[in-house]
Motif scaffolding. Sequence first.
Motif, short mmCIF file in Angstrom:
data_model
loop_
_atom_site.label_atom_id
_atom_site.label_comp_id
_atom_site.label_asym_id
_atom_site.label_seq_id
_atom_site.Cartn_x
_atom_site.Cartn_y
_atom_site.Cartn_z
N VAL A 182 0.87 -1.19 0.00
CA VAL A 182 0.00 0.00 0.00
C VAL A 182 0.90 1.23 0.00
O VAL A 182 1.79 1.35 0.84
N ILE A 183 0.66 2.14 -0.91
CA ILE A 183 1.49 3.34 -1.06
C ILE A 183 1.02 4.43 -0.11
O ILE A 183 -0.17 4.72 0.00
N ILE A 184 1.98 5.07 0.58
CA ILE A 184 1.64 6.12 1.54
C ILE A 184 2.50 7.37 1.27
O ILE A 184 3.33 7.38 0.38
N ASP A 185 2.27 8.41 2.08
CA ASP A 185 3.07 9.65 2.07
C ASP A 185 3.05 10.34 0.71
O ASP A 185 3.97 10.19 -0.10
N LEU A 186 2.03 11.18 0.50
CA LEU A 186 1.84 11.80 -0.81
C LEU A 186 1.83 13.33 -0.82
O LEU A 186 1.37 13.92 -1.79
N PRO A 187 2.31 14.04 0.21
CA PRO A 187 2.26 15.51 0.15
C PRO A 187 3.13 16.09 -0.95
O PRO A 187 2.95 17.23 -1.36
N GLN A 188 4.11 15.33 -1.46
CA GLN A 188 4.98 15.81 -2.52
C GLN A 188 4.52 15.34 -3.89
O GLN A 188 5.23 15.54 -4.88
N ALA A 189 3.33 14.71 -3.98
CA ALA A 189 2.82 14.23 -5.27
C ALA A 189 2.68 15.39 -6.25
O ALA A 189 2.32 16.51 -5.87
N VAL A 190 2.98 15.13 -7.51
CA VAL A 190 2.91 16.19 -8.53
C VAL A 190 1.95 15.79 -9.63
O VAL A 190 1.67 14.61 -9.86
N ASP A 191 1.46 16.81 -10.33
CA ASP A 191 0.58 16.61 -11.47
C ASP A 191 1.42 16.20 -12.67
O ASP A 191 2.34 16.92 -13.07
N ALA A 192 1.12 15.06 -13.24
CA ALA A 192 1.94 14.51 -14.32
C ALA A 192 1.98 15.41 -15.54
O ALA A 192 3.03 15.54 -16.20
N ALA A 193 0.87 16.05 -15.84
CA ALA A 193 0.81 16.88 -17.04
C ALA A 193 1.22 18.33 -16.78
O ALA A 193 1.63 19.03 -17.70
N GLY A 194 1.14 18.78 -15.52
CA GLY A 194 1.37 20.19 -15.24
C GLY A 194 2.70 20.52 -14.60
O GLY A 194 2.98 21.68 -14.31
N ASN A 195 3.53 19.50 -14.37
CA ASN A 195 4.83 19.74 -13.72
C ASN A 195 5.95 19.31 -14.66
O ASN A 195 6.00 18.16 -15.10
N ASN A 196 6.85 20.23 -14.94
CA ASN A 196 7.93 19.95 -15.89
C ASN A 196 8.92 18.90 -15.38
O ASN A 196 9.73 18.38 -16.15
N HIS A 197 8.88 18.62 -14.08
CA HIS A 197 9.81 17.66 -13.49
C HIS A 197 9.16 16.28 -13.30
O HIS A 197 9.78 15.38 -12.73
N ALA A 198 7.93 16.13 -13.75
CA ALA A 198 7.18 14.89 -13.51
C ALA A 198 7.89 13.67 -14.08
O ALA A 198 7.95 12.62 -13.44
N SER A 199 8.43 13.79 -15.29
CA SER A 199 9.07 12.62 -15.90
C SER A 199 10.28 12.18 -15.09
O SER A 199 10.49 10.98 -14.85
N ARG A 200 11.09 13.15 -14.66
CA ARG A 200 12.28 12.82 -13.86
C ARG A 200 11.89 12.17 -12.54
O ARG A 200 12.54 11.21 -12.09
N MET A 201 10.81 12.66 -11.93
CA MET A 201 10.38 12.08 -10.67
C MET A 201 9.82 10.68 -10.86
O MET A 201 10.05 9.78 -10.03
N LEU A 202 9.08 10.47 -11.95
CA LEU A 202 8.55 9.14 -12.24
C LEU A 202 9.70 8.15 -12.44
O LEU A 202 9.67 7.03 -11.89
N LEU A 203 10.71 8.55 -13.20
CA LEU A 203 11.86 7.67 -13.43
C LEU A 203 12.57 7.35 -12.12
O LEU A 203 13.01 6.21 -11.90
N ARG A 204 12.68 8.34 -11.25
CA ARG A 204 13.34 8.12 -9.96
C ARG A 204 12.52 7.18 -9.08
O ARG A 204 13.08 6.29 -8.42
N ASP A 205 11.20 7.36 -9.07
CA ASP A 205 10.33 6.48 -8.28
C ASP A 205 10.50 5.03 -8.71
O ASP A 205 10.67 4.13 -7.88
N VAL A 206 10.46 4.80 -10.03
CA VAL A 206 10.57 3.44 -10.55
C VAL A 206 11.97 2.88 -10.29
O VAL A 206 12.14 1.70 -9.95
#
Length: 281
Positions: A182-206
């Motif tokens: 179960v995934i927790i702790d989401l105050p730093q969650a970003v909008d995938a389409a509206g944040n220019n850093h979303a791709s980098r964060m997704l790659l880091r998460d994975v």
Amino acid sequence: MKPPKRLQSLIEEGLIDTVVRQLMSGKEAMVYVVRCGDETRCAKIYKEADQRSFRQAVDYTENRKVKNTRQARAMAKGTRFGRQAAEAAWQSAEVDALYRLAAAGVRVPTPHNFCDGVLLMELVTDEQGDAAPRLNDVEFTPEQARLHHATLLTEVVRMLCAGVVHGDLSEFNVLLAADGPVIIDLPQAVDAAGNNHASRMLLRDVANLRGFFGRFAPDLLTTDYGHEIWDLYQRGVLRPETVLTGRFAHKLGPVDMGAVMGEIDDARAEEAARRLRMQTL
């Protein structure tokens, strides 16, 4: 136990009956086990900005929506009202993300209420009914590691299809419930389409998931699900049921040194955060 001051107003409002015990103290919040009628839940009390080790980096807050332009201007200027507005936006980000992801079927704790900077939500439990452990507290067989890794990749895809990137996903932000992660702790969650850093964060998460589970199943270390997932998302063909291969053919071209340095900075920040988490365990 004696209720913390921050929970007193929720007790007076009848949202909480009793406080059972403190569950954890993390980099951004303190969590308590509470009783609400016949149910046991958890209450997450967000720490003040000057008490948190996790800062509201501009990468995370980019393009976050606020109630009005007055708040946006004040936040940009850093006035006292602006800092208060930024703090409220930071706290409500997790609430908004939880409701959004729960509606999309993502494996997150069920949110119940948000009042006076306190988030009431489901208490995730293990097979014995006790508070579920974080992944970093558990040892896995190679088969278990592959299973949980696959489950979490499915959740990452489901989150992205709902327009959300966790932004800080690791073995410290996943609980192992009786029926799986179960995934927790989401105050730093970003909008995938509206944040220019979303791709980098997704790659880091994975990459974080790959690195952790790769300790138990080394074959996972050769996979490249992050780039595959983001490529499918960019092309508009990513679906929750999409079958992933873990392979991705990178296009050859000039090296983006800015992106490389960004990855290095991210790695340093992640290692510093990891060391801090270990100190608070």
